[in-house]
Design an enzyme around this catalytic site. Structure first.
Site, mmCIF file in Angstrom:
data_model
loop_
_atom_site.group_PDB
_atom_site.id
_atom_site.type_symbol
_atom_site.label_atom_id
_atom_site.label_comp_id
_atom_site.label_asym_id
_atom_site.label_seq_id
_atom_site.Cartn_x
_atom_site.Cartn_y
_atom_site.Cartn_z
ATOM 1 N N ARG A 142 11.185 -17.398 38.657
ATOM 2 C CA ARG A 142 12.311 -16.610 39.158
ATOM 3 C C ARG A 142 12.245 -16.505 40.690
ATOM 4 O O ARG A 142 11.287 -15.955 41.243
ATOM 5 C CB ARG A 142 12.257 -15.210 38.541
ATOM 6 C CG ARG A 142 13.280 -14.246 39.075
ATOM 7 C CD ARG A 142 14.678 -14.588 38.612
ATOM 8 N NE ARG A 142 15.616 -13.528 38.937
ATOM 9 C CZ ARG A 142 16.931 -13.658 38.877
ATOM 10 N NH1 ARG A 142 17.475 -14.828 38.508
ATOM 11 N NH2 ARG A 142 17.709 -12.652 39.175
ATOM 12 N N GLN A 191 10.370 -5.030 32.853
ATOM 13 C CA GLN A 191 10.604 -4.717 34.269
ATOM 14 C C GLN A 191 10.464 -5.977 35.138
ATOM 15 O O GLN A 191 11.265 -6.203 36.047
ATOM 16 C CB GLN A 191 9.613 -3.632 34.719
ATOM 17 C CG GLN A 191 9.998 -2.925 35.995
ATOM 18 C CD GLN A 191 11.289 -2.119 35.853
ATOM 19 O OE1 GLN A 191 11.668 -1.722 34.757
ATOM 20 N NE2 GLN A 191 11.984 -1.919 36.958
ATOM 21 N N GLU A 216 -0.052 3.170 9.966
ATOM 22 C CA GLU A 216 -1.494 3.246 9.646
ATOM 23 C C GLU A 216 -2.155 4.399 10.401
ATOM 24 O O GLU A 216 -3.300 4.310 10.847
ATOM 25 C CB GLU A 216 -2.177 1.901 9.860
ATOM 26 C CG GLU A 216 -1.587 0.871 8.902
ATOM 27 C CD GLU A 216 -2.472 -0.291 8.570
ATOM 28 O OE1 GLU A 216 -3.686 -0.211 8.776
ATOM 29 O OE2 GLU A 216 -1.923 -1.290 8.084
ATOM 30 N N PHE A 220 0.868 -1.185 0.000
ATOM 31 C CA PHE A 220 0.000 0.000 0.000
ATOM 32 C C PHE A 220 0.896 1.224 0.000
ATOM 33 O O PHE A 220 1.650 1.443 0.955
ATOM 34 C CB PHE A 220 -0.856 -0.063 1.269
ATOM 35 C CG PHE A 220 -1.829 1.066 1.489
ATOM 36 C CD1 PHE A 220 -3.094 1.041 0.904
ATOM 37 C CD2 PHE A 220 -1.513 2.123 2.334
ATOM 38 C CE1 PHE A 220 -4.007 2.060 1.143
ATOM 39 C CE2 PHE A 220 -2.423 3.145 2.581
ATOM 40 C CZ PHE A 220 -3.680 3.111 1.985
HETATM 41 N N1 COS Z 1 -13.853 7.587 4.767
HETATM 42 C C1 COS Z 1 -14.316 8.125 3.614
HETATM 43 N N2 COS Z 1 -14.028 9.401 3.238
HETATM 44 C C2 COS Z 1 -13.261 10.126 4.065
HETATM 45 C C3 COS Z 1 -12.749 9.617 5.280
HETATM 46 C C4 COS Z 1 -13.100 8.310 5.624
HETATM 47 N N3 COS Z 1 -12.668 7.749 6.755
HETATM 48 N N4 COS Z 1 -12.017 10.572 5.884
HETATM 49 C C5 COS Z 1 -12.057 11.655 5.080
HETATM 50 N N5 COS Z 1 -12.810 11.372 3.993
HETATM 51 C C6 COS Z 1 -13.149 12.283 2.887
HETATM 52 C C7 COS Z 1 -13.861 13.521 3.417
HETATM 53 O O1 COS Z 1 -15.246 13.295 3.546
HETATM 54 C C8 COS Z 1 -13.536 14.551 2.360
HETATM 55 O O2 COS Z 1 -14.401 14.326 1.264
HETATM 56 P P1 COS Z 1 -15.051 15.541 0.401
HETATM 57 O O3 COS Z 1 -13.967 16.010 -0.495
HETATM 58 O O4 COS Z 1 -16.159 14.876 -0.364
HETATM 59 O O5 COS Z 1 -15.520 16.579 1.352
HETATM 60 C C9 COS Z 1 -12.122 14.165 1.930
HETATM 61 O O6 COS Z 1 -11.958 12.777 2.276
HETATM 62 C C10 COS Z 1 -11.054 14.968 2.629
HETATM 63 O O7 COS Z 1 -11.199 14.783 4.011
HETATM 64 P P2 COS Z 1 -10.523 15.736 5.091
HETATM 65 O O8 COS Z 1 -10.808 17.169 4.730
HETATM 66 O O9 COS Z 1 -10.935 15.258 6.424
HETATM 67 O O10 COS Z 1 -8.961 15.462 4.814
HETATM 68 P P3 COS Z 1 -7.682 15.941 5.613
HETATM 69 O O11 COS Z 1 -6.651 16.339 4.636
HETATM 70 O O12 COS Z 1 -8.087 16.927 6.680
HETATM 71 O O13 COS Z 1 -7.100 14.589 6.289
HETATM 72 C C11 COS Z 1 -6.808 12.863 7.901
HETATM 73 C C12 COS Z 1 -7.765 13.804 7.131
HETATM 74 C C13 COS Z 1 -5.871 13.580 8.855
HETATM 75 C C14 COS Z 1 -7.761 11.975 8.672
HETATM 76 C C15 COS Z 1 -5.964 12.032 6.892
HETATM 77 O O14 COS Z 1 -4.976 12.837 6.267
HETATM 78 C C16 COS Z 1 -5.278 10.850 7.527
HETATM 79 O O15 COS Z 1 -5.916 9.845 7.790
HETATM 80 N N6 COS Z 1 -3.957 10.931 7.776
HETATM 81 C C17 COS Z 1 -3.188 9.804 8.259
HETATM 82 C C18 COS Z 1 -2.723 8.997 7.113
HETATM 83 C C19 COS Z 1 -2.251 7.654 7.532
HETATM 84 O O16 COS Z 1 -2.902 6.949 8.278
HETATM 85 N N7 COS Z 1 -1.101 7.277 7.011
HETATM 86 C C20 COS Z 1 -0.575 6.001 7.226
HETATM 87 C C21 COS Z 1 -0.299 5.394 5.902
HETATM 88 S S1 COS Z 1 -0.316 3.658 5.918
HETATM 89 S S2 COS Z 1 1.199 3.138 7.001
#
Ligand code: COS
Length: 383
Positions: A268, A337, A364, A123
């Protein structure tokens, strides 16, 4: 043991996985950690036993297991070896974008060989400059005729360089924010696909984490997942569904550390009696066991919500991942510990468990991102 609702077949499968983990995986765990080499023999074992087939539907050669059975399988594997549990978790993570947004043809092309374990999946969302802020990615995909041309790179990719099937997120419209991100299935032999640096990590050392580099990488247009612009939502929906699996990994590591601390404390002897007879040790064990059980309930609950199609599961997935990973850090630290000086040495697995636990608070989505997801859901719910 927490209340569970797996059917009789799945119960038998989980029992079999527990035995397999104890007999075949546990004896390899220290060596996998020490050599930091991907355990191909263990991958084969999981494939032969249909464990890697669990997340895939039966019509594509999978087992069609419930999410609850999958998290229980991850837990049993992680109890003995976190790297091994990640082989199953990463297979599900890499394939879920196809599961959620793929066409029947895309599923027919990729699932049978992912389910059999012949191919591994990965991914690719994270980049060097975009981790928690996933939408800040720079990788570009430009349509040219019947292909997309990808340029950019992905960082910290589990199974990077080992996976044949890579779910990759890239910008098709850099001016459209999250709606300008699209998802692609990228095979590792597509022209312009290369593997960059392989990371040297603190834990989960047998799992390969690598950089993926795309230089005019040619991806057939039919490998787009869903429509252009669907990518960010596909990524978020995937992570909502896989976070209970990371919670389960943390839970398994914590259970393994608790098992070790209990058995060590009974053997232990200090001051002429087993240290388990000391109330100070007993209280620690009781706190550790309570955290493990609370984590288990949250993880199983989130998985069951996914199975029954409860739309509010995202908040509970984040809670499960966050709580279980924090519990794993605390429980593995306490296990060290209890073992004292022996716990700090590589002779016992406690220190490996603590190193392995740490990543579950980070990948994640860091636990700070989980809190953000939980709070947003909480505040958007109607009162
Ligand atoms: N399911 C479906 N849609 C989602 C969603 C979810 N769980 N979370 C957000 N969306 C959608 C929103 O509804 C929005 O849609 P619209 O454009 O139709 O309004 C769009 O995605 C953007 O959402 P949002 O504005 O909340 O995005 P942000 O940039 O603020 O980011 C977070 C949101 C912080 C939650 C996101 O960047 C995130 O999850 N970051 C962590 C990433 C991660 O886990 N990385 C690990 C990689 S794998 S090791």
């Amino acid at each position: 043991m927490a209340v569970t609702h797996v059917n009789e077949d799945e119960k038998a499968l989980i029992e079999a996985i527990r035995e397999l983990a104890q007999e075949r995986v546990a004896p390899r765990a220290a060596e996998i950690d020490h050599t930091a080499q991907f355990p191909w023999d263990i991958k084969e074992l999981l494939a032969q036993q249909d464990i890697l087939a669990m997340p895939f539907p039966t019509e594509y050669g999978g087992v069609g297991a419930s999410e609850l059975a999958i998290v229980m399988a991850i837990e049993e594997l992680a109890r003995c070896c976190a790297t091994t549990s990640l082989i199953l978790a990463a297979q599900q993570l890499g394939a879920l974008p196809i599961m959620l947004a793929g066409t029947d043809e895309q599923k027919r092309t990729y699932f049978p060989r992912l389910a059999s374990g012949e191919w591994l999946a990965a991914f690719g969302l994270t980049e060097s400059g975009s981790g928690s802020d996933a939408a800040a990615m720079k990788t570009r995909a430009v349509r040219q005729g019947d292909k997309y041309i990808l340029n950019g790179s992905k960082r910290f990719i589990t199974n990077g360089g080992l996976a044949h099937v890579n779910s990759i997120f890239a910008l098709t419209d850099p001016n459209a924010g999250t709606r300008g991100i699209s998802a692609f299935i990228v095979e590792d032999d597509f022209p312009g696909f290369a593997v960059g640096r392989v990371e040297d990590k603190m834990g989960i050392k047998g799992s390969q984490t690598a950089e993926l580099i795309f230089t005019d990488c040619e991806v057939p247009a039919e490998n787009l997942l869903g429509r252009e612009g669907d990518g960010f939502k596909i990524a978020m929906m995937t992570l909502d569904r896989t976070r209970p699996g990371i919670g389960a990994q943390a839970l398994g590591i914590a259970q393994g550390a608790l098992d070790l601390a209990v058995s060590y404390s009974k053997q232990r002897v200090q001051f002429n009696r087993p240290i388990a007879e000391n109330q100070g040790i007993q209280f620690m064990l009781a706190d550790m066991a309570t955290k493990v059980e609370a984590a288990r309930l949250l993880v199983y609950n989130a998985a069951e919500m996914i199975d029954r199609g409860d739309v509010s599961f995202g908040k509970y997935s984040a809670m499960a991942k966050m709580f279980a990973s924090d519990a794993a850090m605390s429980v593995t630290g306490d296990a060290i510990q209890v073992l004292g000086g022996y716990g700090y040495m590589k002779e016992y697995p406690a220190e490996r468990m603590m190193r392995d636990a740490k990543i579950t608070q980070i990948y994640e989505g860091t636990n700070q991102i989980q809190r953000l997801v939980i709070a947003r859901a909480l505040l958007s719910e109607a009162l």
